[in-house]
Structure formats: structure tokens, C-alpha cells
Motif scaffolding. Structure first.
Motif, short mmCIF file in Angstrom:
data_model
loop_
_atom_site.label_atom_id
_atom_site.label_comp_id
_atom_site.label_asym_id
_atom_site.label_seq_id
_atom_site.Cartn_x
_atom_site.Cartn_y
_atom_site.Cartn_z
N ASP A 1 45.99 44.72 44.82
CA ASP A 1 46.99 45.74 45.15
C ASP A 1 48.27 45.12 45.66
O ASP A 1 49.35 45.67 45.50
CB ASP A 1 46.43 46.70 46.21
N GLY A 2 48.15 43.94 46.28
CA GLY A 2 49.33 43.25 46.79
C GLY A 2 50.08 42.46 45.74
O GLY A 2 51.04 41.77 46.05
N GLY A 3 49.62 42.54 44.49
CA GLY A 3 50.30 41.87 43.40
C GLY A 3 49.77 40.49 43.07
O GLY A 3 50.30 39.83 42.18
N ASP A 4 48.74 40.05 43.79
CA ASP A 4 48.16 38.73 43.51
C ASP A 4 47.09 38.84 42.43
O ASP A 4 46.28 39.76 42.45
CB ASP A 4 47.53 38.13 44.77
N GLY A 5 47.08 37.88 41.52
CA GLY A 5 45.98 37.80 40.57
C GLY A 5 44.73 37.31 41.29
O GLY A 5 44.80 36.36 42.07
N VAL A 6 43.60 37.95 41.05
CA VAL A 6 42.37 37.63 41.79
C VAL A 6 41.20 37.52 40.82
O VAL A 6 41.05 38.33 39.91
CB VAL A 6 42.05 38.71 42.84
N LEU A 7 40.37 36.50 41.05
CA LEU A 7 39.10 36.36 40.34
C LEU A 7 37.98 36.64 41.34
O LEU A 7 37.91 36.01 42.39
CB LEU A 7 38.95 34.95 39.77
N LEU A 8 37.11 37.56 41.01
CA LEU A 8 35.95 37.90 41.83
C LEU A 8 34.72 37.30 41.16
O LEU A 8 34.41 37.61 40.01
CB LEU A 8 35.81 39.42 41.94
N VAL A 9 34.03 36.40 41.88
CA VAL A 9 32.91 35.66 41.30
C VAL A 9 31.61 36.08 41.96
O VAL A 9 31.48 36.06 43.19
CB VAL A 9 33.10 34.13 41.46
#
Length: 366
Positions: free
Chosen positions: A152-160
Motif C-alpha cells: 500500500d505504501g508503494g513498495d514492491g513486496v515478495l511474500l514467501v
């Protein structure tokens, strides 16, 4: 003081006196969008060898005294126009080459390697690891909420998903039917992995890329594969949240490998005496050995008629950075395949933002 401009990307170095091979290499590098420096000896060779992001040695110079006198360094590739003879292979190994690229078969690989070497550096993504001292703590939900809040803050995130027997973390995102790879399809990866290609092969939903366990083929996630995937994503600027939901002892190699690299470790502790006691054991580690959880931040999950956050802190010997209020609707939303609510006033959203604030503290970069 104005910010210092970024340094221009270094040029690859090509060392070869074979005109045909040199023409082929220059063509491949031009296709990769880079113009190399060519040198065969003297001070120019020594300087470029020291500064270049990638060094391409022609097979014709492997025995040259000027080349053999160069110090070993990473990022050296030997380029040949055909299969190397045994003495040339031995020379390549002695020089510390990471690979022998045979043209034209390896042109695509060489172009990608050159493009990667001259790409401007990106800020490495952060790594957060979420775990718990017992089953049913709600770790997967908190890890998912943390990833959603970062997205939501605009960061790309990978959830593992590091729990192969947890049913698949994609269920919490409503992404169980999304196309893409799951564990164990990536269980064999080791070492350096192309991050952009990896991320493109995974499902993405609500701004979160997810690597989940496969429900039809559960198997342990090797520590080497987990660390390779995490490093690949972080190296291309993607932040990573790892769900270590299933509790394991301090000596668990998978937990230890990923916690050693974590910018933030979170231990979610239900406000029950047994859970707090188990958390104390995780934080303490084995006798004579430091626990990989020793620097973890504690989050206390409030439960009806449970301990207070202060009482959990007393039992565990560590203060809590946040308390996760009881959310009556979280379970039913999860059963319907709806992602956790991470609005600023929601319990999960509030705690997730508190944890993201921990990641942003100046001492994290110290």
C-alpha cells in the motif's frame, strides 16, 4: 549539501587479440546496450581489470603472462569460439572464471550477464521474518498483513511461504487460482538467481508477489533455496516478508539461514502462558549458542482472558513493541478467501505500520 550524483555504470572489460572472437563479443555487448573497454596489457589492463563490473577474457589470452599476473576477482567470464581443451579449462579455473561462455550457443546468457553487470545499482530491499512459538499464533495472517501494508505504501513486496504444510499462503490473499510457480518448483535453486525472472514467474495479487507452498505436493523448503530466492528479490530492489509460521527450535537451519539476513525479525506471541514460555525458549536458544531469534521484536496477540502484554514481557524476558488486538472478523474473512484488512485503524493494519516503522528507524542502517 546537494545529493551526490550517482556514479555512471562501469564498462565491461574485454581482453582478446582474436579478431573474429572480438567481433562476436562486441556484437553481443552492443545488443546488451553496453560499450566495453578493450585492453590486452599494460597499465590500462590492470586499471580496467580492477574497475570493470565484468571482465571477459578471450580463450586466446588465457596463457598470456599479463593475464596470468592479474589478481583473482569476481565477475570474470572466459569467452570462446568453441569447446575448450583441457589445458584451457584448467587455466580458466585458475583465473577464477565464473563460467566459460561458448559462442554462439551462449550469446543470450552473455548478453543478459553483461546487462546485469552494468545496470545501475538499486537500493537493496529489506527483509522481514515473522514467526511464532506455537501453532495457531496467527503468524501467516500477520506476515500477509505486513506485506499488504508495505505494498500500500508503494513498495514492491515478495511474500514467501516457508511452511510447506501450512496449506498455502496464497489462500490468505485469495490467490489460490492465480497462475505462477509455487514451492517445490523452486526447491532446487541455489546461489545467484536472476531476480527479475524469478518475480515474473510468481503470482501477484493486491500488489504483493507471493511464493506459496503447493497443496498437492508439500515438501520441506531447503535453506539454500530459501536464501537464494530471498537474495534474488532483494538484489533487484524488492522487499521480502518471510512467513516462518510453523514453530521450530533454535537449531532449525532454515530459520537460522533467513534470520541471519533479516532487517527485522518478529515473534508473534499469543497472550497465553504456554505460548509465552515457548517464546522464552526460542529467544534463549540452545545452551552455549546464541539464538537466531535473539534480536526479534515481540508482538503480543491479545486473547480473551489471556495475559497482559506486560505479563508476556515478564515471562519472555523481552518487551513487546506492539499488541495485536483481538479481531472478531479476521477468521471469517480468512475462510472466505478475503485478504486481511490493513486500514490504519484496523488491528492488523495498526501493528503492520508499527513494524514498518521499525524498519525505517535510522539505527537499522547503522
Amino acid at each position: 549539501m546537494p545529493p551526490r550524483p550517482a556514479a555512471p555504470p562501469s564498462r565491461p572489460l574485454v581482453v582478446s587479440a582474436d579478431e573474429d572472437l572480438l567481433d562476436d563479443v562486441l556484437r553481443v555487448l552492443a545488443a546488451a546496450g553496453t560499450e566495453p573497454e578493450v585492453a590486452t596489457g599494460g597499465p590500462a589492463l590492470r586499471r580496467a581489470h580492477r574497475e570493470a563490473g565484468l571482465v571477459l577474457l578471450g580463450a586466446d589470452v588465457l596463457g598470456a603472462p599479463a593475464v596470468r599476473a592479474l589478481p583473482r576477482r569476481p565477475g570474470v567470464v572466459v569467452v570462446a569460439g568453441g569447446v575448450l581443451a583441457a589445458p584451457a579449462w584448467a587455466a580458466a579455473v585458475e583465473l577464477g572464471a565464473e563460467r566459460v561462455a561458448v559462442l554462439p550457443d551462449d550469446e543470450a546468457w552473455l548478453a543478459a550477464r553483461a546487462a546485469d553487470a552494468v545496470r545501475r545499482p538499486v537500493e537493496r530491499g529489506w527483509l522481514a521474518v515473522v514467526g511464532g512459538p506455537c501453532g495457531g499464533a496467527g503468524v501467516s495472517t500477520l506476515a500477509t498483513a505486513l506485506a499488504l501494508s508495505a505494498a500500500d505504501g508503494g513498495d514492491g513486496v515478495l511474500l514467501v511461504d516457508a511452511d510447506p504444510w501450512g496449506g498455502g499462503l496464497d489462500l490468505l490473499l485469495g490467490a489460490e487460482d492465480a497462475e505462477g510457480l509455487r514451492w517445490p518448483a523452486l526447491s532446487g535453486v541455489r546461489g545467484r538467481v536472476a531476480g527479475e525472472a524469478l518475480l515474473a514467474a510468481l503470482p501477484e495479487v493486491h500488489g504483493v508477489t507471493v511464493l506459496a507452498a503447493a497443496r498437492d505436493d508439500p515438501s520441506p523448503v531447503p535453506a539454500e533455496a530459501l536464501t537464494a530466492v530471498v537474495a534474488a528479490a532483494r538484489d533487484c530492489g524488492r522487499s521480502v516478508v518471510v512467513d516462518l509460521a510453523r514453530p521450530a527450535g533454535p537449531g532449525d537451519p532454515t530459520a537460522a539461514a533467513v534470520l541471519a539476513e533479516a532487517d527485522l525479525a518478529v515473534l508473534l506471541v499469543p497472550a497465553r502462558l504456554r505460548a509465552a514460555s515457548a517464546a522464552r525458549l526460542l529467544l534463549a536458544g540452545d545452551p552455549g549458542e546464541a539464538s537466531p531469534w535473539r534480536a526479534a521484536r515481540l508482538v503480543v496477540r491479545e486473547v480473551p482472558d489471556g495475559l497482559t502484554a506486560a505479563e508476556v514481557a515478564t515471562v519472555t524476558g523481552a518487551p513487546a513493541v506492539a499488541a495485536l488486538a483481538h479481531d472478531r472478523g479476521a477468521l471469517s474473512r480468512g475462510e472466505r478467501g478475503e485478504p486481511p484488512v490493513v486500514t490504519p485503524r484496523s488491528p492488523l493494519g495498526s501493528v503492520a505500520r508499527r513494524l514498518l516503522g521499525e524498519l525505517a528507524r535510522p539505527e537499522r542502517a547503522a
